[in-house]
Design an enzyme around this catalytic site. Structure first.
Site, mmCIF file in Angstrom:
data_model
loop_
_atom_site.group_PDB
_atom_site.id
_atom_site.type_symbol
_atom_site.label_atom_id
_atom_site.label_comp_id
_atom_site.label_asym_id
_atom_site.label_seq_id
_atom_site.Cartn_x
_atom_site.Cartn_y
_atom_site.Cartn_z
ATOM 1 N N GLU A 25 2.665 0.424 -2.323
ATOM 2 C CA GLU A 25 2.030 -0.871 -2.072
ATOM 3 C C GLU A 25 2.563 -1.851 -3.107
ATOM 4 O O GLU A 25 2.632 -1.509 -4.292
ATOM 5 C CB GLU A 25 0.504 -0.819 -2.224
ATOM 6 C CG GLU A 25 -0.255 -0.112 -1.135
ATOM 7 C CD GLU A 25 -1.773 -0.197 -1.379
ATOM 8 O OE1 GLU A 25 -2.214 -1.150 -2.062
ATOM 9 O OE2 GLU A 25 -2.479 0.692 -0.898
ATOM 10 N N GLU A 57 -4.895 5.459 -4.737
ATOM 11 C CA GLU A 57 -5.444 4.895 -5.972
ATOM 12 C C GLU A 57 -6.649 5.671 -6.519
ATOM 13 O O GLU A 57 -7.732 5.108 -6.725
ATOM 14 C CB GLU A 57 -5.790 3.420 -5.763
ATOM 15 C CG GLU A 57 -4.547 2.581 -5.473
ATOM 16 C CD GLU A 57 -4.799 1.080 -5.421
ATOM 17 O OE1 GLU A 57 -5.976 0.661 -5.528
ATOM 18 O OE2 GLU A 57 -3.825 0.323 -5.285
#
Length: 528
Positions: A302, A183
């Protein structure tokens, strides 16, 4: 309301059920603890994930990157009045020697392989002694700054891969995907969310990986949702223009709005599933706009409902129903996907106070299966002997097995259906000519029959359950199993399913000829 479904058995409906491709975990260092191993063992016995992905490979608790000062030839000056001044002198004049320590990494990977699961390697975070700053994330302070020296970073990545190949074998380790960072579009996970700096990190790291062996599969950018236009398109454009190695594309997927914080917990509103799935479709369109990348694997590395590890929805039957529909449709857009996470041995916001605390895991601490655990188990069971999908909509999926029998999963996401109870009437063709005795097996998970959270709440929300209390919670965490014998009506059979509020029901419909011992009579009348 009754939902009528007719199946002819010849349908070939696309259904990418890759439910056990990968699962998430907390930071890698937690794999050294006993309960982590015990929880993963339970999950592997029932679901059997192929890969496991988590943070912290290069964090200091795993201890791979080491530096020491070689003071050979240095003499302590007599005019240094204190130890601090001497150490500053040593720091400035001694030679820094770099070492790599793989002791803990080996213990972790050994335990994974023992449980028949392999690492999906996420490269991060930054070792403290290699970091360019003090930007950190989580309770355990993972450093999320770029390396002060990219050469040291690349050397460490290469040394780690070479060590793994030496220990576990070339062909084994080459099958492990490698994702560069996590991220980077969020400033907490990558200093200032600096997109140009991430492109540099990816460019140098991917080249270093391929220098070890061209056959390694490397990818990224592992961004969270809401950044596709800038980050996904920008990343793919950069890779295209600079001809960078790219073997797969990755992204994350969460489905709640910003939570309201109350005490230790966060309470968000759930997004509509149609909206969340559309974000994946939009991302897929960006990928497919690049001819050289449109056929690459696209991994959701995820996904869950909420993106915080203290959200009570994760422990509920609502979560199980929401994830059921997600699993039925996410494969329309993604090659593989990884639920975040397998268990609640997890410390992003600190050490949990109670067994049920809104953790991401399929298992609560104490090894208690949450309702969503069974959603995964049910979808895994669909894979066994599956020939084709014969029906799928927003509330049910049905597959035909190679033997001709049928399996399926129905769910009732009441926040969308507005139904407290859904009744399905499914007409199925005969498994074989002259079909005889058939049995419908159902396993139900709903707020009444498989809800350990309610039992825990009703009995006082124990903070630290005793062994006996923990066993009670486990006993409340099992699906309700029912069977019924159904006779064929000509060449068809009709089965009925009832799915209660936020329920998930797994079913199998197959021949069940009596094969009991001589003289056994189930229906014997024991009355006078």
């Amino acid at each position: 309301m009754k939902y009528s479904i007719n199946v002819n058995g010849n349908e070939k409906i696309p259904f990418n059920n890759n439910v056990n491709y990968c699962v998430g975990t907390g930071r890698m260092g937690l794999a050294l603890t006993k309960e982590y191993y015990d929880q993963l063992k339970i999950v592997q016995q029932d679901i059997g994930f192929k890969f496991i992905r988590g943070h912290g490979l290069f964090c200091d608790d795993v201890g791979i990157y080491q530096e020491y000062l070689d003071k050979t030839g240095l003499k302590e000056p007599k005019d240094f009045a204190d130890y601090k001044a001497y150490m500053e002198y040593v720091e400035q004049n001694a030679k820094k020697i770099i070492e790599y320590n793989f002791t803990y990494l080996d213990r972790v990977v050994d335990s994974y392989i023992e449980l028949n699961i392999r690492p999906f390697l996420e490269l991060g975070f930054m070792p403290y002694k290699m970091a360019s700053g003090d930007n950190t994330v989580f309770y355990w302070k993972g450093n999320t700054t770029p390396p002060a020296d990219y050469t040291k970073w690349c050397n460490m990545v290469q040394a780690t891969l070479r060590h793994l190949m030496d220990r576990y074998g070339e062909s084994e380790v080459l099958s492990w995907p490698i994702e560069v960072w996590n991220e980077p579009n969020l400033p907490g996970f990558w200093k200032d969310a600096n997109i140009d700096e991430y492109f540099k990190l990816y460019e140098l790291t991917s080249a270093a990986i391929k220098n070890v062996d061209q056959r390694f599969k490397v990818g990224g950018p592992a961004i969270c949702g809401g950044a596709d236009e800038k980050w996904m398109k920008g990343f793919l454009t950069y890779c295209h223009e600079h001809k960078l190695p790219l073997d797969f594309i990755s992204r994350h997927h969460y489905c709640t709005e910003i939570p309201e914080d109350i005490g230790h917990y966060g309470y968000p509103k759930m997004m509509e599933l149609d909206y969340t799935l559309q974000t994946l479709a939009d991302c897929r369109k960006i990928i497919e706009s690049f001819d050289e990348y449109k056929s690459l694997p696209f991994y959701i590395t995820e996904f869950n409902t909420s993106y915080i590890p203290n959200c009570p929805v994760h422990d509920t039957n609502l979560n199980a129903a929401y994830i059921a529909r997600t699993l039925a449709e996410i494969g329309d857009y993604a090659t593989g996907y990884s639920y975040w996470t397998f268990g609640d041995v997890f410390e992003e916001r600190g050490i949990p106070f109670t067994p049920f605390h809104g953790g991401f895991g399929l298992l609560a601490n104490g090894g208690i299966p949450k309702p969503t655990y069974w959603t995964f188990k049910f979808f895994k069971d669909l894979q066994a002997d599956e020939e084709s999908c014969v029906y799928r909509d927003k509330n049910i999926v049905i597959v035909k097995t190679k033997s001709g029998s049928y399996k399926g999963i129905a769910w009732n996401l009441t926040i969308e259906t507005k139904e407290d109870e859904m009744d399905f009437e499914v007409v199925l063709p005969a498994v074989h000519k002259g079909q005889g005795r058939m049995c419908l097996l159902t396993k139900s998970v709903d707020e009444e029959c498989c809800n350990p959270l309610k039992v825990w709440h009703d009995l006082g929300e124990w903070t630290h359950p005793t062994d006996a209390q923990n066993e009670l919670l486990k006993s409340a965490a099992n699906p309700l199993v029912k069977t019924s014998v159904i006779e064929a009506d000509g060449d068809k059979s009709k089965i009925s399913l009832t799915v209660k509020k936020h329920g998930v029901v797994y079913f199998e419909f197959a021949p069940a000829s009596i094969t009991s011992d001589r003289g056994y009579d189930y229906d014997f009348n024991y009355g006078k």
